[in-house]
Design a protein around this motif. Structure first.
Motif, mmCIF file in Angstrom:
data_model
loop_
_atom_site.group_PDB
_atom_site.id
_atom_site.type_symbol
_atom_site.label_atom_id
_atom_site.label_comp_id
_atom_site.label_asym_id
_atom_site.label_seq_id
_atom_site.Cartn_x
_atom_site.Cartn_y
_atom_site.Cartn_z
ATOM 1 N N SER A 71 2.997 -0.864 -12.635
ATOM 2 C CA SER A 71 2.880 -0.827 -11.184
ATOM 3 C C SER A 71 1.401 -0.797 -10.844
ATOM 4 O O SER A 71 0.590 -0.326 -11.633
ATOM 5 N N ILE A 72 1.060 -1.273 -9.661
ATOM 6 C CA ILE A 72 -0.324 -1.190 -9.213
ATOM 7 C C ILE A 72 -0.356 -0.539 -7.828
ATOM 8 O O ILE A 72 0.650 -0.518 -7.123
ATOM 9 N N TYR A 73 -1.520 -0.003 -7.491
ATOM 10 C CA TYR A 73 -1.737 0.581 -6.174
ATOM 11 C C TYR A 73 -2.866 -0.150 -5.481
ATOM 12 O O TYR A 73 -3.959 -0.277 -6.048
ATOM 13 N N HIS A 100 -11.397 -2.602 -0.415
ATOM 14 C CA HIS A 100 -10.084 -2.421 -1.031
ATOM 15 C C HIS A 100 -10.282 -2.138 -2.521
ATOM 16 O O HIS A 100 -11.200 -2.682 -3.130
ATOM 17 N N VAL A 101 -9.410 -1.327 -3.069
ATOM 18 C CA VAL A 101 -9.422 -1.126 -4.522
ATOM 19 C C VAL A 101 -8.010 -1.332 -5.051
ATOM 20 O O VAL A 101 -7.038 -0.919 -4.411
ATOM 21 N N ILE A 102 -7.906 -1.982 -6.189
ATOM 22 C CA ILE A 102 -6.607 -2.121 -6.854
ATOM 23 C C ILE A 102 -6.657 -1.375 -8.173
ATOM 24 O O ILE A 102 -7.567 -1.587 -8.990
ATOM 25 N N ARG A 103 -5.719 -0.454 -8.337
ATOM 26 C CA ARG A 103 -5.657 0.361 -9.544
ATOM 27 C C ARG A 103 -4.303 0.243 -10.211
ATOM 28 O O ARG A 103 -3.291 0.065 -9.544
ATOM 29 N N LEU A 104 -4.321 0.405 -11.537
ATOM 30 C CA LEU A 104 -3.088 0.424 -12.313
ATOM 31 C C LEU A 104 -2.444 1.796 -12.167
ATOM 32 O O LEU A 104 -3.087 2.757 -11.737
ATOM 33 N N ASP A 105 -1.171 1.907 -12.560
ATOM 34 C CA ASP A 105 -0.475 3.192 -12.453
ATOM 35 C C ASP A 105 -1.167 4.309 -13.256
ATOM 36 O O ASP A 105 -1.030 5.481 -12.923
ATOM 37 N N ASN A 111 -4.546 4.894 2.516
ATOM 38 C CA ASN A 111 -3.767 3.688 2.852
ATOM 39 C C ASN A 111 -3.268 2.973 1.588
ATOM 40 O O ASN A 111 -3.477 1.784 1.397
ATOM 41 N N LYS A 112 -2.642 3.747 0.757
ATOM 42 C CA LYS A 112 -2.215 3.265 -0.550
ATOM 43 C C LYS A 112 -0.847 2.607 -0.455
ATOM 44 O O LYS A 112 0.052 3.132 0.194
ATOM 45 N N TRP A 156 -1.682 -9.034 -2.317
ATOM 46 C CA TRP A 156 -1.325 -7.618 -2.189
ATOM 47 C C TRP A 156 -2.158 -6.907 -1.123
ATOM 48 O O TRP A 156 -1.627 -6.124 -0.350
ATOM 49 N N ILE A 157 -3.464 -7.171 -1.112
ATOM 50 C CA ILE A 157 -4.281 -6.419 -0.149
ATOM 51 C C ILE A 157 -4.035 -6.897 1.283
ATOM 52 O O ILE A 157 -4.126 -6.108 2.214
ATOM 53 N N ILE A 158 -3.680 -8.172 1.451
ATOM 54 C CA ILE A 158 -3.371 -8.657 2.797
ATOM 55 C C ILE A 158 -2.118 -7.959 3.344
ATOM 56 O O ILE A 158 -1.998 -7.703 4.538
ATOM 57 N N GLU A 159 -1.209 -7.604 2.451
ATOM 58 C CA GLU A 159 0.007 -6.888 2.876
ATOM 59 C C GLU A 159 -0.299 -5.468 3.372
ATOM 60 O O GLU A 159 0.476 -4.899 4.118
#
Lengths: 249, 249
Positions: free
Chosen positions: B209-211, B228-233, B153-154, B178-181
């Protein structure tokens, strides 16, 4: 006297990395004051909705002489200047703590019938609530936008949930945020937005993508001007925008 | 007594299409109150910057019992609860007009040396300015985040100029937006976010960019929980987030 005013303090989240209020936050304050004005005359969004109406923004002309910073206090004042069958015109001024006018704006609104989704003649019972003040906030008013076809410098945005307001549509302020993201780094870093004009053509909703594009119209030693167009993924034109940027001292 | 409080009115731009304040706006008010607290003890961003320091957020635990709506008035209160070599802990409560606690939060901050870009022991002259209040705002505090690898679900986001704050980095609140979106429509439309936890690992800046990705951890009749995880490009992990959503009545 049918002017309406509201005091605001500039919060940390209102400013950008230059510690200047963002154009988005300026529009937030103008919108908030207009809505509070309607609320104060008994025509808040809910009351209007019950009558079957909603206000939709049609045009902006905004002039920014000075950007306030974090912790500054401002006073936003607004008044209706005319009701012309389908159109309501509203002026705004923002003053700093010394009472100097630092931002001025003109706006034009259309009243729509919510069920039919189309403009209606503004009923006298509504215009009478606001009254009219015969005073201008800026010498210039709305720009005449010629039709412009722009396919350059395109950037795509997917509409986010956070772009949607209580009407269920993309909030008009988002268009300004999107076009500010598209301009070249050199301009964003060294210039400030000194005025902008918007002509809203169509509304849009969640689930779509939009394209923001621009062309440079004029450039001299100290300023640069752009035309911007915002289109939906099916190519429907949503808005035309004109911005003027001035080199920072 | 070293508590600090601030009154706010919920503006139109603070609410979503359900006429509820957005989680982003909740964090805006918490941040604003924390910064004002620092300002009031002579340690505003500028004063701290001159000393060569900046506060960086490390952890959030936020519990939302009730979402205020447009025009509601709220009172946000905050206090430091401990200074522990590298970490400063700060509690928050938000009360409605009747004085009922509707939102509570715990936060952990790290003081960094701006030139070396690394954490420093918090000098006594700084912690003494704030003082400490021995009172808790929530029974629960920070979550222990196990390492989580999520590739489901990226969604990709290009960092915008409007994501950057006066530190020149992406403001920590954007991660929540971002994660709510990313969560499914069915959850966004029928559930509300009742609590969330964030562990910030790295900061990032404009041009990347982030994922944002998530997995469902638990679901029953009335609630659902996500990691949830947020990662850089380049795959660097920026943050781990845990959210709990409850079905609306």
């Amino acid at each position: 006297m049918n002017k309406y005013g509201k005091n605001f303090e500039i919060y940390y989240y209102d400013v950008d990395k230059f510690n200047r209020i963002t154009p988005l936050s300026i529009l937030n304050y103008l919108e908030e004051t207009a809505i509070s004005h309607s609320w104060s005359v008994g025509l808040g969004c809910e009351e209007l909705y019950e009558k079957g109406y909603a206000w939709v923004l049609s045009k902006w002309h905004v002039e920014i002489k000075r950007y306030p910073s974090f912790k500054d206090k401002i006073y936003v004042e607004t008044w209706a200047s005319s009701f012309d069958r389908y159109f309501a015109n509203r002026w705004f001024t923002i003053k700093d703590e010394k009472g100097s006018k630092i931002i001025s704006a003109a706006s034009q609104w259309i009243l729509i019938d919510i069920d039919k989704r189309r403009a209606v003649k503004i009923p006298k019972e509504i215009s009478d609530c606001y009254g009219v003040v015969d005073e201008i906030a800026t010498d210039e008013s709305f720009r005449n936008f010629e039709k412009i076809e722009i396919d350059e410098n395109k950037r795509k945005y997917e509409i986010r949930r956070s772009d949607i307001d209580t009407n269920g549509h993309v909030n008009n302020k988002k268009y300004i945020e999107w076009i500010i993201e598209t301009i070249p780094d050199e301009i964003y870093e060294n210039y400030y937005l000194s005025s902008f004009d918007v002509l809203y053509k169509k509304e849009t909703s969640y689930g779509h993508s939009i394209y923001a594009s621009y062309i440079e119209v004029k450039k001299d030693e100290n300023s640069v001007q752009y035309h911007h167009v915002i289109r939906l993924d099916d190519d429907t034109e949503l808005a035309r925008i004109y911005t003027k940027w001035i080199k920072r001292a």
